[in-house]
Design an enzyme around this catalytic site. Structure first.
Site, PDB file in Angstrom:
ATOM      1  CB  SER A 252      -0.856   0.065   1.526  1.00 25.53           C
ATOM      2  OG  SER A 252      -0.462   1.313   2.009  1.00 25.53           O
ATOM      3  CE  LYS A 253      -2.479   4.591  -3.205  1.00 23.68           C
ATOM      4  NZ  LYS A 253      -3.302   6.592  -3.424  1.00 23.68           N
ATOM      5  NE  ARG A 254      -2.527   3.818   4.968  1.00 22.07           N
ATOM      6  CZ  ARG A 254      -3.426   4.132   3.531  1.00 22.07           C
ATOM      7  NH1 ARG A 254      -3.702   4.786   3.088  1.00 22.07           N
ATOM      8  NH2 ARG A 254      -4.163   2.487   3.736  1.00 22.07           N
ATOM      9  CG  ASP A 255       2.508  -1.608   2.836  1.00 22.13           C
ATOM     10  OD1 ASP A 255       1.994  -1.396   4.880  1.00 22.13           O
ATOM     11  OD2 ASP A 255       2.394  -1.871   1.953  1.00 22.13           O
TER      12      ASP A 255
END
Ligand code: GLU
Ligand code: ZN
Length: 483
Positions: A252-255
């Site tokens: 995900s973008k947040r990883d």
């Protein structure tokens, strides 16, 4: 066939991420393979989330990878402007036309009303989508809503049929009518949404192929409906597989590992990143995993994109980076290491001719073992250190013990008067003095010398390093250690 026109159209929020950059790469490769056009468009209609910094990072990332675009920001083109924030008049006009044609309508339902109806639908086990409540309001109803001060959104009126498309990656796709209710295309505050602006621009810019991530699969039927409403030819769609990270979870973008900048900062090469990202869903052929951007463009075919999820494997990415480092010419590698050496303070902003020469001479010593440019300071720092030279305390404790110091003193005596201070001469002198005369195993003999001279247990080859350091500095460090 008409010229292929593909687009990369990110929203400038946050840092560029791996999945997004892979999408750019595949579109670029398809355009280059077919002799088509690669259009770069910025989808910045969400003023609350978009930022100029993120826009700049996107531009920088494409440039860094050498993905040149034929039309878009910074280069212009026949469909200017390429930033959606500058195209608002077109969206406003289009929405007004769709309403005038009866293909879209104002919806006055409040969020609370919508939520209430969704709840009822859930209880009755029906699909919880918008039920078309405002499809045909009377003038009195509209007048009443307006009197109440309600601000309407605009919804597209979905035709009553199922949706089909032949996906370039996934084959025949079919979505049932009832799964795609009338959807919002303009917010109550007048802001146009992705559902409107993306297909409107794809039509305006003559996009023929939409290659994008699988996460956007669910928006395809709505976009097909928009093409139908606009009376525009439908492009081919192809959905690239998910990228999986650690533990086989969708990246995900947040990883943190999905943040593309980390790879730039750690000293991955653009060649290697393009090469590795290409492997996330595509293959150039049997058992071949090492290829250039140009080779990818020459061979790229969407039909070879694999629909099953791709795994982002940092080990493999790193190994490919090492392989790319080994292909570089010495000068080139030295130039690429330089900013990393400067960043970590190993070298100053401006370097002397001697420092540059030393760097060039040392490059082949590290080229064989380096995996990322970010390792350069650790590997080469000892060469450029002067008065500030220091031995790693852990390594000193392990290796500069009593026997270690004895070895260091013997080493110093052995090389002090060599007629020529070359790697070969240093090697034979040290072998003779330490291994032959003192009977110490080579590993135990050279370890302490290495720590004394380079400051660490792991370093470029020892004898070459001593030659590059020169007699005086090598002896100085050996003396320093034995104190
Ligand atoms: N701006 C959209 C996004 O970044 C583009 C999606 C698309 O390719 O259609 O998600
Ligand atoms: Zn409504």
């Amino acid at each position: 066939m008409n010229q292929v026109r593909v687009r990369f159209c990110p929203s400038p929020t946050g840092n560029p991420h791996v999945g997004m950059v892979r999408t750019a790469l595949f579109n670029w490769a398809y355009a280059r393979h077919t002799g088509g056009a690669f259009v770069f468009r910025i989808e910045d209609t969400d003023s609350a989330r978009d930022s100029e910094q993120s826009y700049q990072a996107l531009v920088d990332t494409l440039r860094w990878l050498h993905l040149d675009w034929d039309e878009g920001p910074e280069v212009g083109g026949p469909h200017e402007p390429y930033r959606q924030s500058q195209r608002l008049a077109l969206y406003e006009r289009t929405a007004a036309q769709l309403i005038a044609d009866g293909k879209a309508y104002h919806c006055y339902c409040t969020p609370e009303e919508l939520e209430q109806r969704r709840e009822v639908a859930r209880q009755e086990k029906r699909a919880p989508g918008y039920e078309g409540t405002c499809r045909s309001l009377t003038e009195e109803q509209v007048a009443r809503y307006r009197d109440e001060g309600r601000q309407p959104v605009v919804r597209l009126r979905m035709p009553d049929h199922d949706w089909h498309w032949d996906d370039l990656v996934r084959g025949q796709m079919h979505v049932r009518d009832e799964h795609v209710p009338d959807f919002v295309i303009v917010r109550a505050n007048g802001e146009p949404l992705y559902t409107l602006v993306n297909p409107v621009d794809d039509v305006a810019m003559g996009i023929t192929h939409v290659l994008r991530g699988e996460d956007l699969l669910s928006s395809t039927p709505r976009q097909l409906a928009m093409y139908e409403a606009l009376g525009a030819p439908v492009p081919r769609f192809g959905h690239l597989p998910y990228v999986m990270g650690e533990g086989n979870k969708k990246l995900s973008k947040r990883d943190p590992e999905s943040n593309f900048n980390t790879y730039v900062e750690q000293g991955f090469l653009p060649e290697a990143m393009a090469n590795y990202l290409a492997l996330l869903g595509w293959s150039i052929g049997e058992d071949r995993e090492f290829f250039s951007l140009q080779e990818m463009a020459d061979a790229f075919d969407v039909s070879r994109v694999n629909p099953s999820p791709a795994r982002f494997d940092i080990k493999k990415c790193t190994a490919i980076n090492g392989d790319w480092i080994r292909t570089l010419a010495v000068d080139d590698l030295a130039d690429r290491m330089l900013p990393f050496l400067q960043r970590d303070g190993v070298l100053e902003e401006t370097i002397t001719t001697e420092q540059r020469e030393l760097l060039i001479q040392a490059t082949p010593l590290v080229q064989e073992r380096m995996e990322t440019l970010g390792q350069a300071p650790g590997m080469l720092g000892f060469l450029f250190a002067a008065d500030d030279f220091a031995v790693d305390p852990d390594d000193a404790q392990k290796l500069l013990n009593e026997q270690g110091l004895q070895v260091v003193r013997a080493a110093s005596a052995a090389v002090a008067d060599l007629p020529e201070f070359t790697a070969d001469a240093i090697q034979s002198a040290l072998r003779e003095a330490l291994v032959d005369a003192m009977g110490i195993k080579p590993k135990l003999a050279f370890g302490p010398v290495r720590v004394a001279v380079t400051g660490r247990r792991v370093s470029p080859p020892l004898f070459e390093s001593m030659e590059l350091l020169g007699r005086e500095e090598s002896l100085r460090r050996l003396a320093l250690a034995s104190e």
